[in-house]
Design an enzyme around this catalytic site. Sequence first.
Site, PDB file in Angstrom:
ATOM      1  N   MET A   1      41.411  37.003  35.591  1.00 33.15           N
ATOM      2  CA  MET A   1      41.790  36.280  36.794  1.00 33.15           C
ATOM      3  C   MET A   1      43.059  35.483  36.534  1.00 33.15           C
ATOM      4  O   MET A   1      43.599  35.477  35.446  1.00 33.15           O
ATOM      5  CB  MET A   1      40.662  35.339  37.229  1.00 33.15           C
ATOM      6  CG  MET A   1      39.387  36.057  37.625  1.00 33.15           C
ATOM      7  SD  MET A   1      39.583  37.140  39.021  1.00 33.15           S
ATOM      8  CE  MET A   1      39.593  35.974  40.374  1.00 33.15           C
ATOM      9  N   CYS A   2      43.491  34.773  37.538  1.00 32.76           N
ATOM     10  CA  CYS A   2      44.684  33.933  37.470  1.00 32.76           C
ATOM     11  C   CYS A   2      44.359  32.605  38.153  1.00 32.76           C
ATOM     12  O   CYS A   2      43.250  32.390  38.631  1.00 32.76           O
ATOM     13  CB  CYS A   2      45.865  34.607  38.174  1.00 32.76           C
ATOM     14  SG  CYS A   2      46.164  36.320  37.653  1.00 32.76           S
ATOM     15  N   ARG A   3      45.317  31.747  38.204  1.00 32.17           N
ATOM     16  CA  ARG A   3      45.233  30.512  38.983  1.00 32.17           C
ATOM     17  C   ARG A   3      46.511  30.427  39.806  1.00 32.17           C
ATOM     18  O   ARG A   3      47.606  30.728  39.308  1.00 32.17           O
ATOM     19  CB  ARG A   3      45.122  29.278  38.098  1.00 32.17           C
ATOM     20  CG  ARG A   3      43.955  29.229  37.114  1.00 32.17           C
ATOM     21  CD  ARG A   3      42.639  28.852  37.783  1.00 32.17           C
ATOM     22  NE  ARG A   3      41.962  30.016  38.334  1.00 32.17           N
ATOM     23  CZ  ARG A   3      40.797  29.966  38.994  1.00 32.17           C
ATOM     24  NH1 ARG A   3      40.198  28.809  39.200  1.00 32.17           N
ATOM     25  NH2 ARG A   3      40.239  31.074  39.461  1.00 32.17           N
ATOM     26  N   VAL A  88      49.844  31.171  37.524  1.00 32.82           N
ATOM     27  CA  VAL A  88      49.783  31.515  36.103  1.00 32.82           C
ATOM     28  C   VAL A  88      48.867  32.728  35.983  1.00 32.82           C
ATOM     29  O   VAL A  88      47.839  32.817  36.648  1.00 32.82           O
ATOM     30  CB  VAL A  88      49.275  30.343  35.236  1.00 32.82           C
ATOM     31  CG1 VAL A  88      50.318  29.243  35.182  1.00 32.82           C
ATOM     32  CG2 VAL A  88      47.949  29.788  35.754  1.00 32.82           C
ATOM     33  N   ASN A 115      45.007  36.409  43.075  1.00 31.54           N
ATOM     34  CA  ASN A 115      44.096  35.917  42.046  1.00 31.54           C
ATOM     35  C   ASN A 115      42.869  36.817  42.077  1.00 31.54           C
ATOM     36  O   ASN A 115      42.074  36.749  43.014  1.00 31.54           O
ATOM     37  CB  ASN A 115      43.733  34.453  42.341  1.00 31.54           C
ATOM     38  CG  ASN A 115      42.575  33.945  41.515  1.00 31.54           C
ATOM     39  OD1 ASN A 115      42.268  34.498  40.469  1.00 31.54           O
ATOM     40  ND2 ASN A 115      41.931  32.901  41.984  1.00 31.54           N
TER      41      ASN A 115
END
Length: 271
Positions: A1-3, A88, A115
């Site tokens: 995943m990402c933020r 990110v 995300n």
Amino acid sequence: MCRHLAYLGPEEPLGRILTEPPHSLFRQSWAPRRQRHGTVNADGFGVGWYASQDPVPARYRRAGPIWADLSFADLCRVVRSGAVLAAVRDATFAGADAEAAAAPFAAGRWLFSHNGAVAGWPDAAAPLVSALPPVELLSLQARNDSAFVWALVLHRLRGGDEPDQAMGETVRQLARAAPASRLNLLLTDGATITATAWGDSLWYRTEPGRSTVVASEPYDDDPLWREVPDRTVLTASRAGVLLAPLEDPALSPAHGSARALAPRSPKEPCR
């Protein structure tokens, strides 16, 4: 995943939004509090922002971790904006796309981030290739699932869909093809934010008439933060936030399920 995170409000130094809060996006790159999949967001980062009198955003993207980029710290100190989208990227398999694979993706006035993950990529997405003209496939900004999701959204925007329709229909289309996908999408044109909550956390914080932030997770412990229910499309501006349910294709009558979504008004204002 990402933020990821999007901000609309008074002009602020980028650092006030991205690096200074106690649980900022910068800190979430190594210590997210609510990330359900993956642990370290070190495979690239990016920020896009809008300058006064210019509808086309600027971007700064890199392939490495955000904490290792000293130039980004300088940029955050001096660049000011009232509309920002930043992300990110979770640690992923090695690839050749480098910073081209890092959000935000861009076209004209739009900035976009994903995300999540398309389950079974790329095989599960193969049936959706026909939804895009060949020139748009050849114009993909990277060869990862997020770039493909962005191409699907952008195709709908260019076809005249409103942002919430473009995002919602893309999510449903992908969920039918790859049901286990996580599809938290984030889109801005510098005046509005559109987002989907589908498989991971999404939060917002709004001071109506002043500012709105939409993010994967809160960057501080302010009690104004509210969690967005899963299977929801969010539309926001500086004036506030609207929420609307997203129908899950797996629960629709066409898939043989009698389960219904909880009743909710088509667009529910939130403060």
